[in-house]
Enzyme design. Sequence first.
Site, PDB file in Angstrom:
ATOM      1  N   LYS A   1       1.100  -1.000  -0.045  1.00 15.65           N
ATOM      2  CA  LYS A   1       0.053  -0.081   0.003  1.00 15.65           C
ATOM      3  C   LYS A   1       0.949   1.373  -0.081  1.00 15.65           C
ATOM      4  O   LYS A   1       1.597   1.431   0.838  1.00 15.65           O
ATOM      5  CB  LYS A   1      -1.056  -0.289   1.397  1.00 15.65           C
ATOM      6  CG  LYS A   1      -1.872   0.955   1.096  1.00 15.65           C
ATOM      7  CD  LYS A   1      -2.947   0.802   0.141  1.00 15.65           C
ATOM      8  CE  LYS A   1      -4.367   0.353   0.838  1.00 15.65           C
ATOM      9  NZ  LYS A   1      -5.481  -0.281  -0.354  1.00 15.65           N
TER      10      LYS A   1
ATOM     11  N   HIS B   1      19.994  25.615 -13.901  1.00 18.36           N
ATOM     12  CA  HIS B   1      20.774  26.862 -15.070  1.00 18.36           C
ATOM     13  C   HIS B   1      20.278  28.235 -14.508  1.00 18.36           C
ATOM     14  O   HIS B   1      19.146  28.443 -14.584  1.00 18.36           O
ATOM     15  CB  HIS B   1      20.852  26.643 -16.115  1.00 18.36           C
ATOM     16  CG  HIS B   1      21.598  25.318 -16.509  1.00 18.36           C
ATOM     17  ND1 HIS B   1      22.581  24.921 -16.132  1.00 18.36           N
ATOM     18  CD2 HIS B   1      20.917  24.290 -17.162  1.00 18.36           C
ATOM     19  CE1 HIS B   1      23.183  23.812 -16.821  1.00 18.36           C
ATOM     20  NE2 HIS B   1      21.909  23.130 -17.232  1.00 18.36           N
TER      21      HIS B   1
ATOM     22  N   THR C   1      -3.526  -5.288   0.786  1.00 21.53           N
ATOM     23  CA  THR C   1      -3.035  -4.136   1.044  1.00 21.53           C
ATOM     24  C   THR C   1      -3.652  -3.265   2.014  1.00 21.53           C
ATOM     25  O   THR C   1      -3.191  -2.327   2.657  1.00 21.53           O
ATOM     26  CB  THR C   1      -2.700  -3.274  -0.344  1.00 21.53           C
ATOM     27  OG1 THR C   1      -3.895  -3.066  -0.804  1.00 21.53           O
ATOM     28  CG2 THR C   1      -2.043  -4.271  -1.381  1.00 21.53           C
TER      29      THR C   1
END
Lengths: 311, 311, 311, 311
Positions: free
Chosen positions: C12, C261, C57
């Site tokens: 899960k 950058h 789960t």
Amino acid sequence: MAIVLGPTQYGKAENRVVRIYRDTPRHEIKDVTVSTALRGDFTDAHTVGDQARIVPTDSQKHACYAFAKTHGIDQIETYALALGRHFVASIEPVDAARISVDEHRWQRVEDHDHTWVRAGEETRTTAVTVEVGTAGAGAGGSEAAGIETPGPRAWVVSGFKDLALLKSTGSQFWGFLEDEYTVLEPTTDRVMATSLQAWWRYATTDVDYGAVYGNVKALMMRTYAELESLALQQTLYAMGSAVLEAHPEIAEVRLSAPNNHHLLYDLDRFGIANAGEVFHADDRPYGLIQAAVTRDDAPPPGPAWDEFPRT
Amino acid sequence: MAIVLGPTQYGKAENRVVRIYRDTPRHEIKDVTVSTALRGDFTDAHTVGDQARIVPTDSQKHACYAFAKTHGIDQIETYALALGRHFVASIEPVDAARISVDEHRWQRVEDHDHTWVRAGEETRTTAVTVEVGTAGAGAGGSEAAGIETPGPRAWVVSGFKDLALLKSTGSQFWGFLEDEYTVLEPTTDRVMATSLQAWWRYATTDVDYGAVYGNVKALMMRTYAELESLALQQTLYAMGSAVLEAHPEIAEVRLSAPNNHHLLYDLDRFGIANAGEVFHADDRPYGLIQAAVTRDDAPPPGPAWDEFPRT
Amino acid sequence: MAIVLGPTQYGKAENRVVRIYRDTPRHEIKDVTVSTALRGDFTDAHTVGDQARIVPTDSQKHACYAFAKTHGIDQIETYALALGRHFVASIEPVDAARISVDEHRWQRVEDHDHTWVRAGEETRTTAVTVEVGTAGAGAGGSEAAGIETPGPRAWVVSGFKDLALLKSTGSQFWGFLEDEYTVLEPTTDRVMATSLQAWWRYATTDVDYGAVYGNVKALMMRTYAELESLALQQTLYAMGSAVLEAHPEIAEVRLSAPNNHHLLYDLDRFGIANAGEVFHADDRPYGLIQAAVTRDDAPPPGPAWDEFPRT
Amino acid sequence: MAIVLGPTQYGKAENRVVRIYRDTPRHEIKDVTVSTALRGDFTDAHTVGDQARIVPTDSQKHACYAFAKTHGIDQIETYALALGRHFVASIEPVDAARISVDEHRWQRVEDHDHTWVRAGEETRTTAVTVEVGTAGAGAGGSEAAGIETPGPRAWVVSGFKDLALLKSTGSQFWGFLEDEYTVLEPTTDRVMATSLQAWWRYATTDVDYGAVYGNVKALMMRTYAELESLALQQTLYAMGSAVLEAHPEIAEVRLSAPNNHHLLYDLDRFGIANAGEVFHADDRPYGLIQAAVTRDDAPPPGPAWDEFPRT
């Protein structure tokens, strides 16, 4: 001088409602995100914490799921209207309700009866505002400011977001005003890409919303494709005009279009010609062009309209 | 005990390259996000700041855009292979290059020559690793561990992400192991929804990548639709098996599938029946099922494979 | 040739657990996102849909919330270890469990007893793997490959993500290798910015995790600030070395650092001098530098380590 | 009936401007995202594609970067005012300019001279509208509808977004109105969590914006902490009132607060007591409470105000 409460609203946002129609082996699906917002005199809740006029947002949530069953989700506009009318009619302190819905579209996997794959990128949306009717509204007020309905007044705005379009030619940009910061080179051939958001407000609620939606989207895409564009501004106006010409039931169209810059990549420095073939798709910043197209005799917009980007 | 440098790589990530083919009035478009990663002995750059063996990431970026023109982007796999071979062949300190590409698909607006609308939701992906060839690699090492090519060895992984699928019936879950925290009710009919990620590794580079991609995706969607599923685990295995049966050039398939829970909404408390019709689509938590399906005689995976979720 | 199941795991993901300690008027809070993944022989679930060895789960989710109460969340590492040991010890088919946790930090509002405001940007993380112990593991295997514990073996990785750092000078980049695509100008003074991800693996579980975390983060930030950098590569190595020198309980450090950058904006064309003062912070592409720093006598990494970016 | 152009605006969105002050070894940094939108009579650009009155969004971008140097970024409000006044004053067709800025805050790493780490989670924002002045505006119109400035009129809105707050007690919700969908249990002790957005409009431009910002934020956090809340509505009103009482230069405050539900987890079914200790932090849906607090003699809001959520 006294401190006073200004406008308020409250509701349950982003309810994720999925409705399956399973009366026959060939199922249908509607998948929406719906948000509610109620308006009325909720002063005591704010100033002294008295909730006697406050229906919990939890209850509003349950209504969203219940209506998916009891009223169904045919078109997101009809579902939103049903919810808005319910809140205004059944909860005494509520003067107005604003219901907004996003639809997540699915298409069948190989025409399968009960399996779908997510469709497309654009999200169909609506925002409906329902107000308590007033005496005489049907005779006068609703003609100007709202849509006549049996009882409360309603305004319907439909639209979509995130419709990504790109044309690789047929777009120009030149002859513009130059100020001290202007170094842009004019061009007669560029990539034009956007991720379009569109809203339109109806002059009536007697609309076949799904059919109009499909046609409006098609008209906008076709205009974007076919117009030799001198600016994104021109394209937006043409899109809006095409919709208004074809749909008398629509009073006004608003469009918000990022100019998703595609920068021609400098390959000359490597001895490689690049005649409009290789681009860098830049993220930020982006141009943002917003415009409304309307009729000179359009009724004034209702409250739902005020909450969209100005354009 | 001494502190030492471990594995390293560096490159330019998420170059947004768009390539237009405009040799005829009917244009074609390829829109990709490409990332480079170079490997080799870059110890001095790390330990003493000596850049003599470091080609700037800026140069790698330019190569990505230049190759879109000089080599074109036919399939993302061939584009990635060309870039990977270039870095390994032309930059002496580079021992290996990993190139990963996401493709953003477009479809024509009403078959228009140069205008498209974004297609679908799933993103096609590839990750290619090219390594400097070693003496004898062609005779032995590459058979087992890599793909024989004229010169460097290459491994190709293809896949997709975010393919959202949903079936409204034909999915069960029961007979599971119960521990002290098990309160879940078994079910013989539920909604099963996922947003599938899939990767597969090829046993060769002699592949018609676009055709295989289309067929693999279709096989997976069809299996998802047609299997009466006893668990998402079973569905994943069936999907992987279907692909391996049809595609001998694929050595292994990996699948990662969230179980996007659709919770039947309790409308009983409002006196409304809800026989599998109205659901709440929950965000988090979600089940996450991951599995690999392979052949018992599959060659061992190459370096590109190690970097995907374990499953 | 036969099609066979490869590695699998299931669990899960992204349980959002908040634990309040309220035994005194001065409350404490722990706010985490925890994911579970169980490994073992789950072949039948995949091949024939038999769930007899599968703990749902849903049950794993309940355990995450229950352990927040029964074991508490002191440090995310101890919470994850408790969960991992539980799954391995109490569920027979489970051979190994991987528990990963993100911590969302809060700080008190003006030292208030029970009100907090979200703190900082970086997210503290851990990933713990617990494996069923094998005969003799304590004597040999665990010394090399794992951490000796009473019973199962455990590996602990700690780290953070999204630690945004910027220095406005003290960064150079020159002397690099030039290929055909190199046009970058060398510089002896640039902005260096990143959003750092770091992971480190422990050689033991006898660790004061919170204290080490604070010190590792401080060492990395200080090194980033103080080193006159010749390349991001050099900075990363220095950061990893500083951590290993101060923390014998850490076996290896991995760092993944985007080079965000900051491009000096060309104001010359408008007659405005810009001596390193105004920059455009670009989104994409970005450099991506990844490196590991370790000890020459470090024990081999365990299974948890394999799942992090290669670097 | 004729189709006509409605309101329009266009500009460059999300310019990522970073300004370093480096006149002494102790540098300063300002990091902002700035968007421009110009308004005026741009009819010809829309209807016939004539750009003669259109300054490119590219030029607007350059102005944003140039002003970071020539005018500096002291407070985001002063930077936005300078930009807005520039566009209105120097570009003839522009009748009004709306400039919005988000500030990304940094804090020094151990008081280092030129190295910072990202600070906090909330983002400070502003939106400024500048309009061409009209005859007599300074004498009358600007008092009511705008802020008197030498020349154009200006409106300043300041605020923040994403200020996450949580209190673990001191929040109640009971005595609410019940409709047919109400099943919520009243509570006298709950977790209250939000991610606050706030905007306030100034009655003047003679403001020490940074000092006011810090104090407004502190007042709001303190009120959130200290009020024994009977509803989020009450807390919002108290926050707004506290600000208005302390700041006569502020005319109105708007607040938008999601109620980020923390659901007490049912551990009883596992025989574990949970007296307000373990919660599930739910993602969606969430309550959304919006309110304005103003003065009964506040001047009417200007154009910038219309574009914020209604509340």
